[in-house]
Every structure is written in C-alpha cells, then in structure tokens.
Design an enzyme around this catalytic site. Sequence first.
Site, PDB file in Angstrom:
ATOM      1  N   LYS A  21      24.448 -17.349 -21.566  1.00 28.22           N
ATOM      2  CA  LYS A  21      23.547 -17.035 -22.688  1.00 28.22           C
ATOM      3  C   LYS A  21      24.215 -16.094 -23.698  1.00 28.22           C
ATOM      4  CE  LYS A  21      20.364 -15.381 -19.922  1.00 28.22           C
ATOM      5  NZ  LYS A  21      20.986 -15.667 -18.622  1.00 28.22           N
TER       6      LYS A  21
ATOM      7  N   ARG B  56      11.096 -13.631 -19.701  1.00 25.72           N
ATOM      8  CA  ARG B  56      11.551 -13.995 -18.373  1.00 25.72           C
ATOM      9  C   ARG B  56      10.406 -14.320 -17.434  1.00 25.72           C
ATOM     10  NH1 ARG B  56      16.388 -11.541 -18.369  1.00 25.72           N
ATOM     11  NH2 ARG B  56      17.778 -11.659 -16.628  1.00 25.72           N
TER      12      ARG B  56
ATOM     13  N   ARG C 284      33.504 -11.570 -14.108  1.00 26.06           N
ATOM     14  CA  ARG C 284      32.936 -11.040 -15.359  1.00 26.06           C
ATOM     15  C   ARG C 284      33.262  -9.556 -15.545  1.00 26.06           C
ATOM     16  NH1 ARG C 284      26.959 -12.161 -17.170  1.00 26.06           N
ATOM     17  NH2 ARG C 284      26.434 -11.576 -15.046  1.00 26.06           N
TER      18      ARG C 284
ATOM     19  N   ARG D  77      29.493  -5.334 -13.739  1.00 22.63           N
ATOM     20  CA  ARG D  77      28.087  -4.957 -13.638  1.00 22.63           C
ATOM     21  C   ARG D  77      27.706  -4.761 -12.180  1.00 22.63           C
ATOM     22  NH1 ARG D  77      24.932  -9.181 -17.479  1.00 22.63           N
ATOM     23  NH2 ARG D  77      23.491  -9.022 -15.716  1.00 22.63           N
TER      24      ARG D  77
ATOM     25  N   ARG E 192      18.875 -12.317  -8.063  1.00 21.11           N
ATOM     26  CA  ARG E 192      18.584 -12.656  -9.463  1.00 21.11           C
ATOM     27  C   ARG E 192      18.346 -14.147  -9.611  1.00 21.11           C
ATOM     28  NH1 ARG E 192      23.739 -10.384 -12.028  1.00 21.11           N
ATOM     29  NH2 ARG E 192      22.950 -11.314 -13.959  1.00 21.11           N
TER      30      ARG E 192
HETATM   31  P1  G5P Z   1      20.417  -9.952 -18.224  1.00 21.10           P
HETATM   32  O1  G5P Z   1      21.461  -9.091 -18.770  1.00 21.10           O
HETATM   33  O2  G5P Z   1      19.540 -10.719 -19.125  1.00 21.10           O
HETATM   34  P2  G5P Z   1      21.017 -12.434 -16.823  1.00 21.10           P
HETATM   35  O3  G5P Z   1      21.057 -12.438 -15.362  1.00 21.10           O
HETATM   36  O4  G5P Z   1      19.906 -13.191 -17.430  1.00 21.10           O
HETATM   37  O5  G5P Z   1      21.139 -10.901 -17.189  1.00 21.10           O
HETATM   38  P3  G5P Z   1      23.652 -12.620 -17.614  1.00 21.10           P
HETATM   39  O6  G5P Z   1      24.097 -12.244 -16.235  1.00 21.10           O
HETATM   40  O7  G5P Z   1      23.788 -11.614 -18.704  1.00 21.10           O
HETATM   41  O8  G5P Z   1      22.200 -13.107 -17.525  1.00 21.10           O
HETATM   42  P4  G5P Z   1      24.581 -14.744 -19.330  1.00 21.10           P
HETATM   43  O9  G5P Z   1      24.382 -13.880 -20.509  1.00 21.10           O
HETATM   44  O10 G5P Z   1      23.780 -15.985 -19.213  1.00 21.10           O
HETATM   45  O11 G5P Z   1      24.438 -13.938 -17.978  1.00 21.10           O
HETATM   46  O12 G5P Z   1      26.085 -15.185 -19.209  1.00 21.10           O
HETATM   47  P5  G5P Z   1      27.423 -14.616 -19.936  1.00 21.10           P
HETATM   48  O13 G5P Z   1      27.571 -13.180 -19.692  1.00 21.10           O
HETATM   49  O14 G5P Z   1      27.512 -15.150 -21.321  1.00 21.10           O
HETATM   50  O15 G5P Z   1      28.509 -15.423 -19.082  1.00 21.10           O
HETATM   51  C1  G5P Z   1      28.691 -15.104 -17.731  1.00 21.10           C
HETATM   52  C2  G5P Z   1      30.195 -14.972 -17.455  1.00 21.10           C
HETATM   53  O16 G5P Z   1      30.782 -16.265 -17.539  1.00 21.10           O
HETATM   54  C3  G5P Z   1      30.958 -14.096 -18.467  1.00 21.10           C
HETATM   55  O17 G5P Z   1      31.974 -13.394 -17.789  1.00 21.10           O
HETATM   56  C4  G5P Z   1      31.572 -15.137 -19.443  1.00 21.10           C
HETATM   57  O18 G5P Z   1      32.788 -14.653 -20.041  1.00 21.10           O
HETATM   58  C5  G5P Z   1      31.849 -16.282 -18.479  1.00 21.10           C
HETATM   59  N1  G5P Z   1      31.843 -17.619 -19.078  1.00 21.10           N
HETATM   60  C6  G5P Z   1      31.052 -18.127 -20.048  1.00 21.10           C
HETATM   61  N2  G5P Z   1      31.362 -19.410 -20.288  1.00 21.10           N
HETATM   62  C7  G5P Z   1      32.373 -19.739 -19.426  1.00 21.10           C
HETATM   63  C8  G5P Z   1      33.122 -20.924 -19.182  1.00 21.10           C
HETATM   64  O19 G5P Z   1      32.944 -21.964 -19.814  1.00 21.10           O
HETATM   65  N3  G5P Z   1      34.058 -20.856 -18.199  1.00 21.10           N
HETATM   66  C9  G5P Z   1      34.300 -19.721 -17.488  1.00 21.10           C
HETATM   67  N4  G5P Z   1      35.245 -19.740 -16.541  1.00 21.10           N
HETATM   68  N5  G5P Z   1      33.614 -18.574 -17.687  1.00 21.10           N
HETATM   69  C10 G5P Z   1      32.666 -18.590 -18.641  1.00 21.10           C
HETATM   70  O20 G5P Z   1      19.443  -9.110 -17.283  1.00 21.10           O
HETATM   71  C11 G5P Z   1      19.934  -8.158 -16.396  1.00 21.10           C
HETATM   72  C12 G5P Z   1      18.784  -7.441 -15.734  1.00 21.10           C
HETATM   73  O21 G5P Z   1      18.002  -6.761 -16.710  1.00 21.10           O
HETATM   74  C13 G5P Z   1      16.616  -6.804 -16.399  1.00 21.10           C
HETATM   75  C14 G5P Z   1      16.517  -7.423 -15.025  1.00 21.10           C
HETATM   76  O22 G5P Z   1      16.630  -6.408 -14.063  1.00 21.10           O
HETATM   77  C15 G5P Z   1      17.769  -8.315 -15.000  1.00 21.10           C
HETATM   78  O23 G5P Z   1      18.183  -8.616 -13.688  1.00 21.10           O
HETATM   79  N6  G5P Z   1      15.928  -7.564 -17.442  1.00 21.10           N
HETATM   80  C16 G5P Z   1      14.624  -7.872 -17.459  1.00 21.10           C
HETATM   81  N7  G5P Z   1      13.618  -7.645 -16.580  1.00 21.10           N
HETATM   82  C17 G5P Z   1      12.396  -8.114 -16.880  1.00 21.10           C
HETATM   83  N8  G5P Z   1      12.129  -8.833 -17.994  1.00 21.10           N
HETATM   84  C18 G5P Z   1      13.104  -9.097 -18.911  1.00 21.10           C
HETATM   85  N9  G5P Z   1      12.824  -9.809 -20.021  1.00 21.10           N
HETATM   86  C19 G5P Z   1      14.419  -8.608 -18.653  1.00 21.10           C
HETATM   87  N10 G5P Z   1      15.578  -8.700 -19.326  1.00 21.10           N
HETATM   88  C20 G5P Z   1      16.489  -8.065 -18.586  1.00 21.10           C
HETATM   89 MG    MG Z   2      23.862 -11.802 -20.759  1.00 23.95          MG
END
Ligand code: G5P
Ligand code: MG
Length: 217
Positions: free
Chosen positions: A20, A94, A128, A161, A172
């Site tokens: 995302k 979420r 990551r 993280r 998660r």
């Molecule tokens: P977050 O921060 O919202 P998540 O779990 O939804 O956390 P996250 O982990 O941030 O989502 P993302 O943004 O979907 O993941 O993914 P990203 O960071 O872009 O990519 C993941 C990794 O893959 C990176 O290292 C990237 O470089 C790599 N990557 C991307 N594309 C590729 C590819 O093609 N190939 C490869 N090899 N790598 C790739 O929420 C965190 C916490 O905050 C709270 C909760 O506690 C939650 O757990 N929270 C909330 N709680 C309640 N309600 C809400 N609305 C909340 N929002 C946050």
């Molecule tokens: Mg993210």
Amino acid sequence: RRAIGAAFRAVILGAPASGKGTVSSRIVKSFDVTHVSSGDILRRHIMQKTELGLEVSKYLSKGDLVPDETMIVLIGKEVESLDKKNWLLDGFPRTVAQAERLQQLYPVNIVINLVVPHDVILKRVEGRWVHLPSGRVYNIGFNEPKVSGKDDVTGEPLVQRPDDKREVVERRLNDYAKNTEPVIEYYRKTGILSDFHGSTTDEMWPSIKDYVAKFTS
Ligand code: G5P
Ligand code: MG
C-alpha cells in the site's frame, strides 16, 4: 504530476505488506494527490513520544488494532485539514465501523484493493526497512537504499518495524481477515472498489496507474 478532476477521495486496501505504501508513493509521484498513511502517522507519534504515541504504542507493538474512536478522530482531523485537495488514505478504514463513519463525514469515491499472495507477504516483511520520520520504505532486493541502512533523502538511519516480527505479522494478518476483509465487502457492494492482483508492485502498477488516470481531468 497530472491534475485530477473533481474530488479524488480514495482508499487503498490490502493486507499488511501488500504494498500500500509503495503503490501510494508511486501515485503521489504521478498525480496531484496527498497520501495519508494512518500507520506512518501513528509511528511518528510513537517516535516523538506524544500523548497519542504513548497511548497507542501498546497496540502497534502487539499488532493489535487501535480503538476505532481514536482512529476516527485522528484521521478525521487529517482529512479535514486537506480541505479540497485530492487524498488517498492508506491503512484507514480498517473496520466497518471506521468505513461507515468515513462515508458519513467524507465520502470516498475510489477504492483500490491490492491482492497479493500470503507467502509473498511473509517474505517481504523480513526484508523491510523504514525511515520513520518520512514513512519511506525499502526492501532488501527491491528498492534497496543507496547506502545500506540509510535513508536515501536524509541519510538518517533506517529501522525495522517491531510489528514485522513473524509472530506479530501473523496476528496482523488474522486481524486483517477478521476486521478488514468485511471493509472490502462493504465497498464492493457500493460498486466503487477495484481489485488489483499480483506478486510484485511492478506487475500491478501499470493497471493501477491507468485506473487512477481515468479520474484525471
Ligand atoms: P500500517 O502501517 O497501516 P499495514 O499492516 O496495513 O500497516 P504495512 O505493513 O505498512 O501495512 P504496506 O504499506 O501495504 O504494509 O506495504 P509496503 O510497506 O508498501 O511494502 C511492504 C514491503 O514490501 C516494503 O519493504 C516494500 O519495499 C516491499 N515491496 C513492495 N513491493 C515489492 C515488490 O514488488 N517486491 C519486493 N520484493 N518487495 C516489495 O498499520 C500498522 C499498525 O498501526 C495500527 C495497527 O496497530 C496496525 O497494526 N493502525 C490502526 N489501527 C486501527 N485502525 C486503523 N485504521 C489503523 N491504522 C494503523
Ligand atoms: Mg504501509
């Protein structure tokens, strides 16, 4: 960056580490859109030890969701401050309760749903690295930082993280299935959600870009 026609009010959905943040940063580079990541905002508060940061850190470190009311107030203020700008919410809503409130306050008109296989996700979290102040994200073998362990723009240190530990990621993912998959169905019923499938961001990006471009003026 391309301008966008009337009110682009978007949400990007997808499991933890589905990309995302990565896709959002590409959208921001190509189009006139402001990215709002709930996770990035919460992690900044934790890093700065604000009152909110101290309150929410226990949830993030365990991989549990922060209570709906706290999130609605936080993101509501953020969206309000963006006024007439185009925005893209990442990580919010979420839960169905959050989605319903958002629809009442600031109705969304586009939902991008990233669908990435489970095994790909588990591999990604291991590699990551993030720059906490900006939310910039890197991965070993994909979008590596120019200097190992350092942010490309500021040169400041990158960190892993605490919620990227295997057992926390499992929690998660379970949370996502239980609380956020119903959000996908909520938006699907209204006809504004589009699915994008793939195992890499590069593979998914062209169709996402074309889709967003349809909303440009
Ligand atoms: P977050 O921060 O919202 P998540 O779990 O939804 O956390 P996250 O982990 O941030 O989502 P993302 O943004 O979907 O993941 O993914 P990203 O960071 O872009 O990519 C993941 C990794 O893959 C990176 O290292 C990237 O470089 C790599 N990557 C991307 N594309 C590729 C590819 O093609 N190939 C490869 N090899 N790598 C790739 O929420 C965190 C916490 O905050 C709270 C909760 O506690 C939650 O757990 N929270 C909330 N709680 C309640 N309600 C809400 N609305 C909340 N929002 C946050
Ligand atoms: Mg993210």
